[in-house]
Design a protein around this motif. Structure first.
Motif, short mmCIF file in Angstrom:
data_model
loop_
_atom_site.label_atom_id
_atom_site.label_comp_id
_atom_site.label_asym_id
_atom_site.label_seq_id
_atom_site.Cartn_x
_atom_site.Cartn_y
_atom_site.Cartn_z
N PRO A 295 16.91 35.54 7.53
CA PRO A 295 16.73 34.09 7.72
C PRO A 295 15.26 33.65 7.75
CG PRO A 295 17.41 35.14 9.76
CD PRO A 295 17.55 36.17 8.69
N LEU A 296 14.33 34.55 8.09
CA LEU A 296 12.92 34.17 8.17
C LEU A 296 12.06 34.90 7.16
CD1 LEU A 296 12.46 34.00 12.06
CD2 LEU A 296 12.66 32.09 10.47
N LEU A 297 12.33 36.17 6.97
CA LEU A 297 11.55 36.96 6.02
C LEU A 297 12.18 36.82 4.64
CD1 LEU A 297 11.00 40.16 8.21
CD2 LEU A 297 9.45 38.21 7.89
N ASN A 298 11.76 35.80 3.91
CA ASN A 298 12.34 35.51 2.60
C ASN A 298 11.30 34.82 1.73
OD1 ASN A 298 12.43 32.63 3.29
ND2 ASN A 298 14.17 33.19 4.61
N ARG A 299 11.62 34.65 0.46
CA ARG A 299 10.68 34.07 -0.50
C ARG A 299 10.26 32.65 -0.13
NH1 ARG A 299 9.03 37.40 -5.17
NH2 ARG A 299 10.53 39.13 -5.17
N SER A 321 8.19 27.71 13.19
CA SER A 321 7.91 27.33 14.58
C SER A 321 7.32 28.54 15.30
CB SER A 321 9.18 26.86 15.31
OG SER A 321 10.02 27.95 15.60
N VAL A 322 6.57 28.25 16.35
CA VAL A 322 6.00 29.32 17.16
C VAL A 322 7.11 30.15 17.78
CG1 VAL A 322 4.63 29.82 19.23
CG2 VAL A 322 3.86 28.06 17.61
N GLU A 323 8.18 29.50 18.20
CA GLU A 323 9.29 30.20 18.86
C GLU A 323 9.95 31.18 17.90
OE1 GLU A 323 8.10 26.71 20.94
OE2 GLU A 323 8.84 26.90 18.87
N HIS A 329 8.62 38.57 16.10
CA HIS A 329 7.58 39.54 16.43
C HIS A 329 8.10 40.52 17.49
CE1 HIS A 329 3.43 40.51 18.27
NE2 HIS A 329 3.53 41.15 17.13
N LYS A 330 8.76 40.01 18.51
CA LYS A 330 9.30 40.87 19.57
C LYS A 330 10.43 41.75 19.04
CE LYS A 330 8.15 37.91 23.52
NZ LYS A 330 8.68 37.07 24.63
N CYS A 339 3.25 44.67 13.88
CA CYS A 339 2.72 43.61 13.04
C CYS A 339 2.02 42.63 13.98
CB CYS A 339 3.81 42.93 12.23
SG CYS A 339 5.11 42.17 13.23
N ASP A 340 1.58 41.49 13.46
CA ASP A 340 0.96 40.53 14.36
C ASP A 340 1.37 39.10 13.99
OD1 ASP A 340 -0.55 39.93 12.12
OD2 ASP A 340 -2.49 40.26 13.06
N ARG A 341 1.07 38.19 14.91
CA ARG A 341 1.49 36.80 14.79
C ARG A 341 0.31 35.89 15.08
NH1 ARG A 341 3.04 32.92 18.41
NH2 ARG A 341 2.82 34.38 20.15
N ARG A 342 0.19 34.83 14.31
CA ARG A 342 -0.78 33.77 14.55
C ARG A 342 -0.03 32.44 14.57
NH1 ARG A 342 -3.19 37.57 15.73
NH2 ARG A 342 -5.22 38.35 15.00
N GLN A 343 0.23 31.93 15.78
CA GLN A 343 1.04 30.72 15.93
C GLN A 343 2.40 30.95 15.26
OE1 GLN A 343 -0.10 28.25 17.92
NE2 GLN A 343 -1.94 29.47 18.21
#
Length: 366
Positions: A295-299, A321-323, A329-330, A339-343
């Motif tokens: 649902p999130l990791l897609n083209r 969204s940040v959420e 990420h968790k 991996c890492d997250r920026r906002q």
């Protein structure tokens, strides 16, 4: 998969740190002869070969990129107007420093929006050529998206004579092949060992255009190295990298970087080979991603994926969204995917220590 930030260090770097300790114990104060007479020139030559720079002695070093950038900025007359052209996608240290400088009445900053990327080159070049800027600064690969700045080397090569031009190459150095031969006398190129070289934090560099006469206000005692024994009157600057030299630093990272350069030379590992290996890994990742239906990791959420021509060695997903980004990420960390997250942006990197048969299924499972 946080290897766009912190690459795992090759095992050989442990011996390199111990060599640094042994040199300090054996030579004491005479270690500076070895560092300045052998180690720094060896590092400069390795960087020059990697970037095809014609003059290794024009490569300054410092503990971090910010120190070099601010030293360059300090070379402008603080009493005169200073106009700076950049983008809205530069790394935090430079972006924060500019925001602070803008509080001064004589400093004006123009930020060209990086999006849409397809027209960035045209818009940035138009601004550069139609206004009087003393300093231009742009990233070759943007830290938040992994997208390459289209035609940046050509734009820098055609810059107005009165503009000092800095290319932030941190997310390109030792990832994608970079040839600076044609612009070496036009640009300052900034990068370091922390990311793709895998030598850790503490060693950055900046190539200096030939015939540079800038006199940094922020100058360290290393810049006076040539005159320590016989001082002359006034504040003088050499015609090499010492013009932008700072002061005392920890050189263990220098030893680590040299060990990695030597390891890769012995193994026949070049930046071109690294780039092709990572391109293949990114292709496998995209194939697995398209099959997974995540649902999130897609083209749709992947920011700009022209891998061959316009991308660095990490992918950035806009999770909307940040959420969303925080939850993903968790979840990835719980599956031992670093991996890492920026906002709201999630970044996944690729490296030569990823197995050549890796399909990255662990990223999409769960």
């Amino acid at each position: 998969m946080a290897c766009h930030s912190h690459h795992y260090w090759p095992d050989i770097t442990l011996e390199a740190v111990q060599e640094y300790w042994r040199d300090a114990a054996r030579l004491a104060d005479y270690k500076w002869d070895a560092i300045f007479g052998e180690k720094i020139p060896a590092w400069q030559n390795a960087v020059a070969r990697t970037l095809q720079l014609p003059d290794a002695d024009q490569i300054a070093i410092a503990p971090n990129a910010h120190e070099l950038v601010y030293r360059l900025i300090s070379a402008f007359d603080q009493r005169q107007p200073l106009r700076i052209l950049t983008t809205d996608g530069e790394f935090y240290s430079f972006a924060r420093q500019l925001a602070r400088l803008e509080e001064l009445p004589n400093i004006e900053v123009t930020r060209v929006p990086r999006v849409p990327y397809d027209t960035l080159a045209e818009r940035f070049e138009r601004a550069l050529q139609t206004a009087d800027y003393q300093l231009a600064y742009a990233s070759l690969v943007f830290f938040d998206s992994g997208v390459m700045f289209p035609e940046l080397l050509r734009i820098a090569g055609d810059k107005p004579a009165g503009t000092q031009f800095v290319i932030d190459g941190y997310h390109a150095f030792f990832a994608r092949p970079v040839n600076l031969r044609d612009v070496a006398d036009k640009v300052f190129f900034l990068a370091g060992s922390y990311k793709y070289l895998g030598a850790g934090e503490g060693l950055c560099f900046m190539s200096i255009p030939a015939h540079c006469t800038l006199r940094p206000l922020n100058t360290g005692w290393f810049a006076d190295m040539a005159e320590l024994q016989n001082r002359s009157e006034g504040v003088n600057f050499g015609n090499n990298w010492l013009r932008f030299a700072g002061a005392t630093m920890d050189y263990s990272c220098l030893y680590k970087g040299l060990a990695i350069f030597d390891l890769f030379r012995r193994e026949g590992i070049t930046v071109g080979k690294i780039h092709r290996y990572v391109l293949a890994a990114q292709g496998r990742f995209l194939h697995s991603m398209d099959s997974a239906g995540h649902p999130l990791l897609n083209r749709e959420n992947l920011i700009y994926h022209d891998l061959e021509q316009g991308h660095g060695h990490f992918f950035t997903f806009d999770c909307r969204s940040v959420e969303n980004a925080e939850r993903l990420h968790k979840a990835l960390r719980a599956r031992a995917v670093l991996c890492d997250r920026r906002q709201q942006l999630l970044r996944l990197g690729f490296a030569i220590y990823h197995d050549e048969n890796e399909t990255y299924q662990q990223v999409f499972s769960g």
